[in-house]
Design an enzyme around this catalytic site. Structure first.
Site, PDB file in Angstrom:
ATOM      1  N   SER A  69       0.750  -1.210  -0.029  1.00 14.22           N
ATOM      2  CA  SER A  69       0.048  -0.008  -0.075  1.00 14.22           C
ATOM      3  C   SER A  69       0.911   1.389   0.083  1.00 14.22           C
ATOM      4  O   SER A  69       1.788   1.244  -1.053  1.00 14.22           O
ATOM      5  CB  SER A  69      -1.008  -0.033   1.051  1.00 14.22           C
ATOM      6  N   ASP A  90      -4.631  -4.845  -2.536  1.00 13.05           N
ATOM      7  CA  ASP A  90      -4.119  -4.332  -1.373  1.00 13.05           C
ATOM      8  C   ASP A  90      -2.950  -5.459  -0.305  1.00 13.05           C
ATOM      9  O   ASP A  90      -3.922  -6.229   0.038  1.00 13.05           O
ATOM     10  CB  ASP A  90      -4.704  -3.347  -0.381  1.00 13.05           C
TER      11      ASP A  90
END
Length: 265
Positions: free
Chosen positions: A49, A163
């Site tokens: 991320s 993610d």
């Protein structure tokens, strides 16, 4: 601006893992400053991320001053625009490619970066973590920041990637898989973590007990996670947490004997 010294002075068996956390990732800039001041130069860097975004800049040889400048100037529109075909997400992350080219002059292949880099993502089809350590840098970053419904997942072969924090928000095993036997781990910590986060909290205790790891935990309490209003404070907190952790556990560390694995593509 790239590091004038290149990566020649790096410690090729020392890893750096940067955790995710939206705007909290600004704290990583402060951590990198302290590492540079102490002459600590990991040759392997991984992240997920927002941690992957900062890790990629470090892997590309961007110096800590330029990274701080970019973090202070960052706005979400730098990596996402409204999508005109919002099947998987309201926003389109192809802006990441433009951002990478604007910062580095090209969209490099990960294997050509001066430092070893792996972006950590989740394969939504298998719910397994995936280390992206080859191919276009922008594709790996788009995968690692993807949040289905908001930021679209990325197709790569048979995989549907999003993610990595859905599997592991501090992917230390990715650094191990790339060759690190000691790892500096930056976990973006908040005292208000609730019961749903217990798996992460339990794993943090394991990281603390591992002699091959220095765990840096900037405290995010009362700071904004999804706006950039607290960036200066976050950078300062990253510095503070790094200094505390490195004073208590100076590098070098004891090499790990734990074999850890994750899918690599």
């Amino acid at each position: 601006m790239t590091d004038a010294g290149g990566a020649g002075g790096d410690d090729r068996t020392l890893g750096l893992t940067l955790g995710g956390g939206g705007a909290f990732g600004a704290a990583h800039a402060g951590v990198l400053q302290v590492l540079a001041e102490r002459g600590i130069r990991p040759g392997i860097v991984t992240g997920t991320s927002s941690g992957a975004l900062v890790a990629a800049a470090y892997a590309a040889g961007v110096d800590q001053v330029a990274i701080e400048r970019a973090v202070r100037a960052f706005r979400w529109r730098s990596i996402a625009r409204w999508s005109f075909a919002p099947r998987w997400g309201l926003l389109d992350t192809r802006a990441v490619t433009d951002a990478v080219v604007g910062a580095l002059g090209e969209d490099p292949q990960i294997e050509d970066l001066p430092r070893r880099f792996g972006a950590f993502a989740t394969d939504l089809r298998t719910r397994r973590g995936v280390i992206l350590d080859s191919g276009p840098l922008s594709v790996a970053l788009r995968a690692s920041i993807a949040v289905p419904g908001l930021l679209p997942p990325v197709r790569r072969g048979a995989q549907l990637l999003a993610d990595g924090g859905m599997v592991d928000n501090v992917p230390v095993q990715a650094a191990r898989a790339l060759g690190a036997d000691r790892v500096i781990v930056v976990r973006l910590h908040a005292k208000w973590e609730n019961v749903r986060m217990m798996r992460t909290v339990t794993r943090t205790a394991e990281l603390v007990e591992d002699p091959s790891i220095v765990l840096i935990q900037p405290e995010m309490e009362r700071m904004a996670q999804w706006t950039m209003s607290d960036v200066p404070r976050l950078i300062d907190e990253g510095r503070r947490a790094a200094e505390v952790a490195l004073d208590a556990h100076p590098v070098p560390l004891v090499p790990s004997a734990k074999p850890l694995s994750a899918d690599r593509v």
